[in-house]
Design a protein around this motif. Sequence first.
Motif, PDB file in Angstrom:
ATOM      1  N   SER A  15     -43.032 -24.315 -11.471  1.00 36.73           N
ATOM      2  CA  SER A  15     -43.661 -24.644 -10.187  1.00 36.73           C
ATOM      3  C   SER A  15     -44.058 -23.427  -9.353  1.00 36.73           C
ATOM      4  CB  SER A  15     -42.782 -25.572  -9.357  1.00 36.73           C
ATOM      5  OG  SER A  15     -41.753 -24.862  -8.708  1.00 36.73           O
ATOM      6  N   GLN A  16     -43.743 -22.227  -9.822  1.00 37.43           N
ATOM      7  CA  GLN A  16     -44.134 -21.042  -9.079  1.00 37.43           C
ATOM      8  C   GLN A  16     -45.549 -20.606  -9.464  1.00 37.43           C
ATOM      9  OE1 GLN A  16     -41.062 -18.029  -9.349  1.00 37.43           O
ATOM     10  NE2 GLN A  16     -39.785 -19.135  -7.864  1.00 37.43           N
ATOM     11  N   THR A  17     -45.984 -19.515  -8.882  1.00 31.96           N
ATOM     12  CA  THR A  17     -47.323 -19.001  -9.125  1.00 31.96           C
ATOM     13  C   THR A  17     -47.291 -17.818 -10.075  1.00 31.96           C
ATOM     14  OG1 THR A  17     -48.178 -19.755  -6.987  1.00 31.96           O
ATOM     15  CG2 THR A  17     -49.377 -17.973  -8.079  1.00 31.96           C
ATOM     16  N   LEU A  18     -48.094 -17.925 -11.120  1.00 29.34           N
ATOM     17  CA  LEU A  18     -48.270 -16.836 -12.077  1.00 29.34           C
ATOM     18  C   LEU A  18     -49.332 -15.894 -11.538  1.00 29.34           C
ATOM     19  CD1 LEU A  18     -49.015 -17.461 -15.870  1.00 29.34           C
ATOM     20  CD2 LEU A  18     -50.321 -15.838 -14.557  1.00 29.34           C
ATOM     21  N   SER A  19     -49.035 -14.598 -11.571  1.00 29.37           N
ATOM     22  CA  SER A  19     -49.995 -13.617 -11.082  1.00 29.37           C
ATOM     23  C   SER A  19     -50.112 -12.483 -12.098  1.00 29.37           C
ATOM     24  CB  SER A  19     -49.547 -13.072  -9.728  1.00 29.37           C
ATOM     25  OG  SER A  19     -50.504 -12.171  -9.216  1.00 29.37           O
ATOM     26  N   LEU A  20     -51.318 -12.255 -12.580  1.00 34.20           N
ATOM     27  CA  LEU A  20     -51.588 -11.194 -13.534  1.00 34.20           C
ATOM     28  C   LEU A  20     -52.721 -10.309 -13.029  1.00 34.20           C
ATOM     29  CD1 LEU A  20     -51.561 -13.208 -16.888  1.00 34.20           C
ATOM     30  CD2 LEU A  20     -49.739 -11.763 -15.997  1.00 34.20           C
ATOM     31  N   THR A  21     -52.653  -9.043 -13.383  1.00 36.15           N
ATOM     32  CA  THR A  21     -53.683  -8.081 -13.010  1.00 36.15           C
ATOM     33  C   THR A  21     -54.280  -7.469 -14.260  1.00 36.15           C
ATOM     34  OG1 THR A  21     -52.635  -7.549 -10.902  1.00 36.15           O
ATOM     35  CG2 THR A  21     -54.142  -5.913 -11.806  1.00 36.15           C
ATOM     36  N   THR A  69     -56.271 -22.443  -9.980  1.00 36.35           N
ATOM     37  CA  THR A  69     -56.635 -21.088 -10.409  1.00 36.35           C
ATOM     38  C   THR A  69     -57.422 -20.337  -9.355  1.00 36.35           C
ATOM     39  OG1 THR A  69     -56.787 -21.941 -12.678  1.00 36.35           O
ATOM     40  CG2 THR A  69     -57.709 -19.775 -12.284  1.00 36.35           C
ATOM     41  N   SER A  70     -57.142 -19.055  -9.249  1.00 31.12           N
ATOM     42  CA  SER A  70     -57.901 -18.177  -8.369  1.00 31.12           C
ATOM     43  C   SER A  70     -58.059 -16.816  -9.044  1.00 31.12           C
ATOM     44  CB  SER A  70     -57.180 -18.009  -7.031  1.00 31.12           C
ATOM     45  OG  SER A  70     -57.887 -17.104  -6.206  1.00 31.12           O
ATOM     46  N   VAL A  71     -59.279 -16.330  -9.080  1.00 30.27           N
ATOM     47  CA  VAL A  71     -59.565 -14.994  -9.600  1.00 30.27           C
ATOM     48  C   VAL A  71     -60.150 -14.165  -8.463  1.00 30.27           C
ATOM     49  CG1 VAL A  71     -60.867 -13.629 -11.271  1.00 30.27           C
ATOM     50  CG2 VAL A  71     -59.979 -15.877 -11.927  1.00 30.27           C
ATOM     51  N   GLN A  83     -54.442 -15.741 -10.452  1.00 31.13           N
ATOM     52  CA  GLN A  83     -53.315 -16.475  -9.906  1.00 31.13           C
ATOM     53  C   GLN A  83     -53.410 -17.923 -10.370  1.00 31.13           C
ATOM     54  OE1 GLN A  83     -53.280 -15.584  -5.595  1.00 31.13           O
ATOM     55  NE2 GLN A  83     -51.468 -14.358  -6.067  1.00 31.13           N
ATOM     56  N   LEU A  84     -52.329 -18.413 -10.928  1.00 28.57           N
ATOM     57  CA  LEU A  84     -52.250 -19.788 -11.400  1.00 28.57           C
ATOM     58  C   LEU A  84     -51.033 -20.428 -10.742  1.00 28.57           C
ATOM     59  CD1 LEU A  84     -53.369 -21.954 -13.398  1.00 28.57           C
ATOM     60  CD2 LEU A  84     -51.676 -21.103 -15.051  1.00 28.57           C
ATOM     61  N   SER A  85     -51.268 -21.419  -9.924  1.00 24.15           N
ATOM     62  CA  SER A  85     -50.186 -22.005  -9.130  1.00 24.15           C
ATOM     63  C   SER A  85     -49.544 -23.194  -9.844  1.00 24.15           C
ATOM     64  CB  SER A  85     -50.714 -22.443  -7.769  1.00 24.15           C
ATOM     65  OG  SER A  85     -51.696 -23.458  -7.924  1.00 24.15           O
ATOM     66  N   SER A  86     -48.385 -23.562  -9.357  1.00 27.20           N
ATOM     67  CA  SER A  86     -47.667 -24.755  -9.836  1.00 27.20           C
ATOM     68  C   SER A  86     -47.552 -24.798 -11.356  1.00 27.20           C
ATOM     69  CB  SER A  86     -48.372 -26.029  -9.337  1.00 27.20           C
ATOM     70  OG  SER A  86     -48.504 -26.020  -7.938  1.00 27.20           O
ATOM     71  N   ASP A  91     -48.202 -24.047 -19.430  1.00 25.66           N
ATOM     72  CA  ASP A  91     -48.928 -22.817 -19.093  1.00 25.66           C
ATOM     73  C   ASP A  91     -48.382 -21.607 -19.852  1.00 25.66           C
ATOM     74  OD1 ASP A  91     -49.003 -24.154 -15.831  1.00 25.66           O
ATOM     75  OD2 ASP A  91     -50.765 -23.908 -17.121  1.00 25.66           O
ATOM     76  N   THR A  92     -47.380 -21.815 -20.652  1.00 28.97           N
ATOM     77  CA  THR A  92     -46.854 -20.739 -21.498  1.00 28.97           C
ATOM     78  C   THR A  92     -47.889 -20.333 -22.536  1.00 28.97           C
ATOM     79  OG1 THR A  92     -44.549 -21.371 -21.226  1.00 28.97           O
ATOM     80  CG2 THR A  92     -45.096 -20.186 -23.242  1.00 28.97           C
ATOM     81  N   GLY A  93     -48.016 -19.018 -22.767  1.00 27.41           N
ATOM     82  CA  GLY A  93     -48.950 -18.549 -23.778  1.00 27.41           C
ATOM     83  C   GLY A  93     -49.270 -17.078 -23.603  1.00 27.41           C
ATOM     84  N   VAL A  94     -50.205 -16.619 -24.399  1.00 33.72           N
ATOM     85  CA  VAL A  94     -50.693 -15.246 -24.282  1.00 33.72           C
ATOM     86  C   VAL A  94     -51.942 -15.264 -23.402  1.00 33.72           C
ATOM     87  CG1 VAL A  94     -51.531 -13.209 -25.494  1.00 33.72           C
ATOM     88  CG2 VAL A  94     -49.779 -14.661 -26.552  1.00 33.72           C
ATOM     89  N   TYR A  95     -51.942 -14.416 -22.408  1.00 30.91           N
ATOM     90  CA  TYR A  95     -53.048 -14.340 -21.453  1.00 30.91           C
ATOM     91  C   TYR A  95     -53.829 -13.051 -21.690  1.00 30.91           C
ATOM     92  CZ  TYR A  95     -51.298 -18.351 -18.868  1.00 30.91           C
ATOM     93  OH  TYR A  95     -50.923 -19.627 -18.502  1.00 30.91           O
ATOM     94  N   TYR A  96     -55.150 -13.217 -21.791  1.00 29.60           N
ATOM     95  CA  TYR A  96     -56.039 -12.090 -22.029  1.00 29.60           C
ATOM     96  C   TYR A  96     -57.035 -11.930 -20.887  1.00 29.60           C
ATOM     97  CZ  TYR A  96     -54.700 -12.764 -26.960  1.00 29.60           C
ATOM     98  OH  TYR A  96     -54.014 -12.916 -28.146  1.00 29.60           O
ATOM     99  N   CYS A  97     -57.371 -10.687 -20.578  1.00 27.47           N
ATOM    100  CA  CYS A  97     -58.529 -10.448 -19.729  1.00 27.47           C
ATOM    101  C   CYS A  97     -59.632  -9.886 -20.624  1.00 27.47           C
ATOM    102  CB  CYS A  97     -58.219  -9.530 -18.563  1.00 27.47           C
ATOM    103  SG  CYS A  97     -57.599  -7.877 -18.950  1.00 27.47           S
ATOM    104  N   ALA A  98     -60.868 -10.129 -20.217  1.00 19.48           N
ATOM    105  CA  ALA A  98     -61.992  -9.749 -21.066  1.00 19.48           C
ATOM    106  C   ALA A  98     -63.243  -9.539 -20.235  1.00 19.48           C
ATOM    107  CB  ALA A  98     -62.239 -10.827 -22.125  1.00 19.48           C
TER     108      ALA A  98
END
Length: 120
Positions: A15-21, A69-71, A83-86, A91-98
């Motif tokens: 339920s928390q927010t995921l934040s990646l840069t 979602t917010s970018v 940022q991915l909330s709740s 939502d588990t997985g590998v996250y990529y930026c591209a």
Amino acid sequence: QVQLQESGPGLVKLSQTLSLTCTVSGGSITTNGYYWGWIRQPPGKGLEWMGGITYSGSTYYMPSLKSRTSVSRDTSKNQFTLQLSSVTPEDTGVYYCARGVVGRDDQDYWGQGTQVTVSS
């Protein structure tokens, strides 16, 4: 050579927010004609486009994730964030930026990916 590097916590509570840069080197995120996006891959599943931001700052999202979602970007640091909330275990997985070219569906440069696990 454009390089992208994801960073952020590998473990996020339910339920928390995921934040990646994503930190970009070798090219500017404001260079005309490109977009910068986030893609994820849940375990045992295919790649899923989440959302992105263009060189001009316009954002767009996968409709199924749009409400959570917010970018955004920091041009002074040449970074963009997700940022991915709740979050839920789904939502588990590998996250990529591209990076991609505006008007095309494929991406030409990818980060190495970062594992994110949602814990209950």
